[in-house]
Design an enzyme around this catalytic site. Structure first.
Site, short mmCIF file in Angstrom:
data_model
loop_
_atom_site.label_atom_id
_atom_site.label_comp_id
_atom_site.label_asym_id
_atom_site.label_seq_id
_atom_site.Cartn_x
_atom_site.Cartn_y
_atom_site.Cartn_z
N GLY A 20 0.77 -1.24 0.00
CA GLY A 20 0.00 0.00 0.00
C GLY A 20 0.80 1.29 0.00
N ASN A 22 1.64 2.97 -2.58
CA ASN A 22 0.94 3.86 -3.53
C ASN A 22 -0.35 4.39 -2.92
OD1 ASN A 22 2.18 4.24 -6.33
ND2 ASN A 22 2.53 2.07 -5.93
N ILE A 97 -7.35 -9.47 -11.97
CA ILE A 97 -7.75 -8.92 -13.26
C ILE A 97 -9.26 -8.73 -13.23
CG2 ILE A 97 -7.82 -9.31 -15.75
CD1 ILE A 97 -5.28 -11.03 -15.35
N HIS A 114 1.77 0.34 -13.06
CA HIS A 114 2.49 -0.92 -13.31
C HIS A 114 3.99 -0.63 -13.34
CE1 HIS A 114 2.96 -5.02 -14.72
NE2 HIS A 114 3.80 -4.56 -15.62
C1 GAR Z 1 3.78 -1.42 -7.21
O1 GAR Z 1 5.10 -1.51 -7.68
C2 GAR Z 1 2.81 -1.47 -8.36
O2 GAR Z 1 3.27 -0.81 -9.51
C3 GAR Z 1 2.72 -2.96 -8.61
O3 GAR Z 1 2.67 -3.52 -7.32
C4 GAR Z 1 3.41 -2.69 -6.43
C5 GAR Z 1 2.52 -2.36 -5.26
O4 GAR Z 1 3.23 -1.66 -4.29
N1 GAR Z 1 1.56 -3.28 -9.38
C6 GAR Z 1 1.52 -4.26 -10.27
O5 GAR Z 1 2.45 -5.02 -10.48
C7 GAR Z 1 0.21 -4.41 -11.01
N2 GAR Z 1 0.36 -5.15 -12.19
P1 GAR Z 1 2.44 -0.90 -3.12
O6 GAR Z 1 1.47 -1.93 -2.53
O7 GAR Z 1 3.52 -0.52 -2.14
O8 GAR Z 1 1.73 0.27 -3.72
#
Ligand code: GAR
Length: 192
Positions: A20, A22, A97, A114
């Site tokens: 989390g 992001n 998805i 992504h």
């Molecule tokens: C991030 O790097 C995001 O871009 C990736 O998962 C991570 C989540 O980090 N998403 C994907 O790979 C989607 N295809 P977070 O939970 O710390 O935000």
């Protein structure tokens, strides 16, 4: 979509599955006066997603909806979103998805981040694959979501140099720093 700032911020839901970072970053962004979005709901498909703590800290409503039966799960989510008048969805490390049926209901209003320079490296293990191929660059992409994995129209992309000393961990960290800058910029690009 229409520009909307101030009390009429666009009611947004964030979908997560894990850490989390992001989500945390988007909560901070949404609290700025000139941000076009407010975050009104956090949905996680994992009960133990660490990111749920950020929703707790800021007293944002959160719901856990497991995807054991995807059709059912999506129906539940659609109801939650409609009741709360959610108009925009940001996927932030959400590892499911979404179906065409779900996306039709939120046509053009679901975006994702992504960790690769799409269309390169859709799916998982993006950092590992970039390193294995001796790529000189990697990065991150914010794009509209379609039912085809990591394939919708690109909104913004940020390229970074891979250094010789990078490993999966350092590359992930480097790219996450850029993700946290790129996601708010992409949202501003959509609405402002
Ligand atoms: C991030 O790097 C995001 O871009 C990736 O998962 C991570 C989540 O980090 N998403 C994907 O790979 C989607 N295809 P977070 O939970 O710390 O935000």
């Amino acid at each position: 979509m229409k520009k909307s700032i101030g009390p009429d911020k666009i009611r947004t839901a964030i979908f997560i599955s894990g850490t989390g970072s992001n989500l945390k970053n988007l909560i901070k962004f949404s609290s700025k006066r000139n941000s076009p979005i407010s975050i009104n709901l956090v949905i996680s498909n994992k009960k133990k997603a660490k990111g749920l703590k950020y929703a707790n800290q800021k007293k944002i409503e959160k719901k856990i909806v497991t995807f054991k039966e995807q059709k059912k799960a999506e129906k539940i989510i659609i109801n939650l979103l409609k009741k709360r008048k959610i108009k925009f969805i940001c996927l932030a490390g959400f590892m499911k998805i979404l179906s065409n049926n779900f996306l039709k209901k939120f046509n053009g209003k679901v975006v994702n981040i992504h960790p690769s320079l799409l269309p390169k490296y859709k799916g998982l293990y993006t950092h590992k694959r970039a390193l294995k191929n001796n790529d000189n660059f990697s990065g991150c992409t914010v794009h509209y979501v379609t039912s085809k994995l990591d394939s919708g129209k690109i909104i913004l992309q940020k390229k970074i140099k891979i250094s010789k000393t990078d490993n999966e961990n350092t590359l992930r960290k480097k790219i996450l720093i850029e993700e946290h800058k790129l996601y708010p910029r992409a949202i501003n690009k959509i609405f402002i």
